[in-house]
Write a protein that holds these residues in place. Structure first.
Motif, mmCIF file in Angstrom:
data_model
loop_
_atom_site.group_PDB
_atom_site.id
_atom_site.type_symbol
_atom_site.label_atom_id
_atom_site.label_comp_id
_atom_site.label_asym_id
_atom_site.label_seq_id
_atom_site.Cartn_x
_atom_site.Cartn_y
_atom_site.Cartn_z
ATOM 1 N N VAL A 61 42.304 21.224 46.457
ATOM 2 C CA VAL A 61 43.159 20.128 45.974
ATOM 3 C C VAL A 61 42.327 19.108 45.202
ATOM 4 N N ASN A 62 41.182 18.738 45.756
ATOM 5 C CA ASN A 62 40.346 17.733 45.097
ATOM 6 C C ASN A 62 39.717 18.266 43.806
ATOM 7 N N ALA A 63 39.391 19.557 43.795
ATOM 8 C CA ALA A 63 38.869 20.146 42.556
ATOM 9 C C ALA A 63 39.920 20.097 41.455
ATOM 10 N N GLY A 64 41.160 20.380 41.827
ATOM 11 C CA GLY A 64 42.235 20.284 40.847
ATOM 12 C C GLY A 64 42.450 18.860 40.372
ATOM 13 N N LYS A 65 42.387 17.928 41.292
ATOM 14 C CA LYS A 65 42.610 16.511 40.964
ATOM 15 C C LYS A 65 41.558 16.005 39.993
ATOM 16 N N TYR A 66 40.314 16.445 40.170
ATOM 17 C CA TYR A 66 39.214 15.936 39.356
ATOM 18 C C TYR A 66 38.739 16.942 38.318
ATOM 19 N N ASP A 67 39.511 17.992 38.106
ATOM 20 C CA ASP A 67 39.249 18.972 37.046
ATOM 21 C C ASP A 67 37.858 19.593 37.186
ATOM 22 N N VAL A 68 37.571 20.116 38.380
ATOM 23 C CA VAL A 68 36.299 20.769 38.652
ATOM 24 C C VAL A 68 36.551 22.263 38.880
ATOM 25 N N TRP A 69 35.842 23.085 38.135
ATOM 26 C CA TRP A 69 35.955 24.544 38.201
ATOM 27 C C TRP A 69 35.117 25.042 39.377
ATOM 28 N N LEU A 70 35.749 25.719 40.334
ATOM 29 C CA LEU A 70 35.051 26.160 41.529
ATOM 30 C C LEU A 70 34.676 27.639 41.482
ATOM 31 N N THR A 71 33.471 27.932 41.936
ATOM 32 C CA THR A 71 33.028 29.300 42.201
ATOM 33 C C THR A 71 32.274 29.274 43.531
ATOM 34 N N VAL A 72 31.961 30.456 44.037
ATOM 35 C CA VAL A 72 31.238 30.582 45.305
ATOM 36 C C VAL A 72 30.044 31.494 45.089
ATOM 37 N N HIS A 73 28.888 31.091 45.608
ATOM 38 C CA HIS A 73 27.759 32.024 45.640
ATOM 39 C C HIS A 73 27.756 32.677 47.015
ATOM 40 N N GLY A 74 27.900 34.001 47.026
ATOM 41 C CA GLY A 74 27.999 34.740 48.265
ATOM 42 C C GLY A 74 26.683 34.838 49.017
ATOM 43 N N SER A 75 26.769 35.446 50.174
ATOM 44 C CA SER A 75 25.644 35.557 51.097
ATOM 45 C C SER A 75 24.434 36.241 50.453
ATOM 46 N N TYR A 76 23.249 35.734 50.782
ATOM 47 C CA TYR A 76 22.010 36.398 50.382
ATOM 48 C C TYR A 76 21.787 37.689 51.179
ATOM 49 N N PHE A 77 22.515 37.832 52.273
ATOM 50 C CA PHE A 77 22.311 38.979 53.158
ATOM 51 C C PHE A 77 23.231 40.149 52.781
ATOM 52 N N ILE A 78 23.359 40.367 51.493
ATOM 53 C CA ILE A 78 24.143 41.485 50.972
ATOM 54 C C ILE A 78 23.172 42.477 50.344
ATOM 55 N N ASN A 79 23.291 43.729 50.754
ATOM 56 C CA ASN A 79 22.481 44.792 50.155
ATOM 57 C C ASN A 79 23.324 46.058 50.088
ATOM 58 N N PHE A 80 23.903 46.289 48.927
ATOM 59 C CA PHE A 80 24.755 47.461 48.735
ATOM 60 C C PHE A 80 23.958 48.717 48.382
ATOM 61 N N CYS A 81 22.644 48.633 48.506
ATOM 62 C CA CYS A 81 21.794 49.788 48.222
ATOM 63 C C CYS A 81 21.097 50.301 49.484
ATOM 64 N N GLY A 82 21.431 49.737 50.635
ATOM 65 C CA GLY A 82 20.758 50.107 51.873
ATOM 66 C C GLY A 82 21.401 51.297 52.564
ATOM 67 N N ASP A 83 21.098 51.434 53.864
ATOM 68 C CA ASP A 83 21.710 52.514 54.637
ATOM 69 C C ASP A 83 23.165 52.160 54.927
ATOM 70 N N ARG A 84 23.885 53.103 55.533
ATOM 71 C CA ARG A 84 25.332 52.918 55.731
ATOM 72 C C ARG A 84 25.635 51.662 56.552
ATOM 73 N N GLU A 85 24.881 51.438 57.603
ATOM 74 C CA GLU A 85 25.120 50.273 58.457
ATOM 75 C C GLU A 85 24.932 48.977 57.673
ATOM 76 N N THR A 86 23.877 48.919 56.868
ATOM 77 C CA THR A 86 23.602 47.731 56.053
ATOM 78 C C THR A 86 24.705 47.503 55.029
ATOM 79 N N VAL A 87 25.149 48.571 54.389
ATOM 80 C CA VAL A 87 26.203 48.458 53.380
ATOM 81 C C VAL A 87 27.500 47.969 54.007
ATOM 82 N N GLU A 88 27.868 48.512 55.153
ATOM 83 C CA GLU A 88 29.121 48.095 55.799
ATOM 84 C C GLU A 88 29.060 46.631 56.211
ATOM 85 N N ALA A 89 27.923 46.197 56.744
ATOM 86 C CA ALA A 89 27.776 44.786 57.105
ATOM 87 C C ALA A 89 27.832 43.901 55.858
ATOM 88 N N SER A 90 27.244 44.381 54.779
ATOM 89 C CA SER A 90 27.253 43.623 53.522
ATOM 90 C C SER A 90 28.667 43.481 52.977
#
Length: 291
Positions: A61-90
């Motif tokens: 609501v406040n971003a809309g009120k003050y015309d601020v474009w929002l994005t999110v930087h996701g978790s650093y603990f993402i690794n889609f190149c790891g083993d299956r367990e790591t990928v699923e957690a990511s």
């Protein structure tokens, strides 16, 4: 799509933290500084959103009120190149970040795809395509609207995230768009962004592969960077001499090509250098008689 070039910080700067005000009030602070973008940092998140939905919606609501474009930087603990367990957690971590992004009306969830590890570059890319596709399927099942995944060009050669790899991910995975970190490209390639045409080369490749609209509305990160033979080492401020790339080249192309990127500053002085970038672009617009 942004309606003009926008500028803002990656996270909350120290001056705002000293005020001891909640992050939901940050859009007003940015507006008072003449900035109009904010990348919320969810970089330590686990498999569940670490933000109350009520707070996310108030931030929206406040971003809309003050015309601020929002994005999110996701978790650093993402690794889609790891083993299956790591990928699923990511995948769970990225879905959590996308969930909060949808609550706050953020447009993109930026993330680093992962590390090659023992995989070949080709194998790592295929694993990442499959994992991202699974995240997109979860987002659709959860009814998320307006949120896109933003694989980011990465600064270390051990990471999946060359320009070619990021563009390939966006060609092959729906609901994705590239996040061009100019400093990461510069560091990863050993300092290649030295001239105007070096920046133009990147833009032309984006346009050729993903189209003019994607180029026109790029989500970007920028900060002067120090690097070694392995890639990115540390960020520096725009007032420190001797570190590239030169933002002036990027500003020149933004104005010349009529682009409207969202430019997120990751330097040690987040909002200060975001204002510097804004002012460089404004001066370039004035110089060319387009302001």
């Amino acid at each position: 799509m942004a309606d003009r070039p926008r500028f803002g910080p990656a996270g909350v700067p120290p001056a705002f933290k000293e005020l001891k005000r909640p992050v939901v009030e940050f859009p007003k602070y940015l507006h008072e500084e003449g900035l109009d973008a904010f990348e919320y940092q969810a970089v330590r998140w686990g498999p569940k959103p670490q933000m109350r939905r009520e707070d996310a919606e108030t931030l929206s609501v406040n971003a809309g009120k003050y015309d601020v474009w929002l994005t999110v930087h996701g978790s650093y603990f993402i690794n889609f190149c790891g083993d299956r367990e790591t990928v699923e957690a990511s995948k769970k971590r990225l879905v959590a970040c996308a969930t909060a992004a949808s609550w706050m009306g953020a447009h993109v969830v930026v993330f680093h795809p992962g590390f090659y590890g023992r995989r070949s570059a080709g194998e790592a890319l295929e694993t990442c395509v499959e994992a991202m596709s699974g995240v997109v399927e979860s987002m659709r099942e959860m009814g998320m609207v307006g949120v896109r995944l933003g694989p980011e060009t990465t600064g270390k050669r051990s990471q999946l995230g060359s320009l070619d790899e990021v563009l390939t991910l966006c060609e092959r995975v729906e609901l994705s768009e590239p996040v061009i970190d100019w400093s990461h490209i510069h560091a990863r390639e050993g300092g290649t962004l030295k001239r105007l045409d070096d920046f133009r080369r990147v833009m032309e490749e984006v346009e050729k592969r993903l189209g003019t609209e994607v180029l026109r509305n790029l989500h970007c990160h920028f900060t002067p960077v120090e690097f070694t033979e392995k890639g990115e080492k540390r960020h520096h401020t725009m007032s420190e001499a001797g570190f590239g790339p030169d933002f002036g080249f990027l500003a020149s192309l933004i104005v010349e090509m009529g682009l409207r990127p969202v430019l997120v500053c990751e330097s040690p002085v987040l909002d200060v250098d975001a204002r510097r970038m804004r002012d460089i672009v404004l001066r370039e617009l004035e110089r060319r008689g387009k302001r």
